[in-house]
Scaffold this motif. Sequence first.
Motif, short mmCIF file in Angstrom:
data_model
loop_
_atom_site.label_atom_id
_atom_site.label_comp_id
_atom_site.label_asym_id
_atom_site.label_seq_id
_atom_site.Cartn_x
_atom_site.Cartn_y
_atom_site.Cartn_z
N ILE A 164 37.83 38.49 41.64
CA ILE A 164 37.62 39.91 41.88
C ILE A 164 36.13 40.22 41.77
N ALA A 173 36.69 45.13 45.41
CA ALA A 173 37.37 44.84 44.14
C ALA A 173 38.84 45.23 44.21
N LEU A 177 42.21 42.80 44.14
CA LEU A 177 43.30 43.03 43.19
C LEU A 177 44.64 43.08 43.92
#
Length: 212
Positions: A164, A173, A177
């Motif tokens: 990440i 990011a 995820l």
Amino acid sequence: MRMSELSTRSGVAIATIKYYLREGLLPQGVQLAATRAAYDDSHLRRLRLIRALLEVGRLPIASIKKILDAVDDDSLPLHELLGTAHYALSPAVESEPGEDWTLARQAADRLVDELGWAVAPGAPARDELAQALLRLRQLGLTTDLRPYAELADRLVTEVELPTIPLDGPREAAVEALVLNSVLYGKAFEALRRLAQESASAARTANAPQSRS
């Protein structure tokens, strides 16, 4: 770039891009004329994130809008932003009436505390874990999930979290995820089932055959 190029590079139809613009999911481009606007790489990143949330995360537009609002809120810490996305991906679990549910939820909270995990009290996964514990207990199966928890901890900290980009664009990011949670989660489940089949085959091959 023109909208036609944005569509080509993103793989998103022009009609869909216009819909995202109307719904506020995609920022407006720089207006060049009454019917013409220019777009840049930030629009490509946003479209990529929207597709990940929609096609991979299978989230409704309302949930996607909530996540994108968090992405655009620079005052929101990255941890809270990722939490917003993570919670949106969690399946809805309703608490059940009765003492059994209360005990299962307490057991879930106790396991999280014993592991020293920094998890918010209202995290949806707490209820998801409680539901699993309740079903295991009802079926007479072991409720000792520490081996699974320790494996999950190593998987996240050693494999997933490093992928990440915490110091890059906020969209990147959140996208990482989503991909970790959904795609790698599915891949892990498939690998687990394959491993079970292989182990079962090896164990039954070595087991003594019953005699009639």
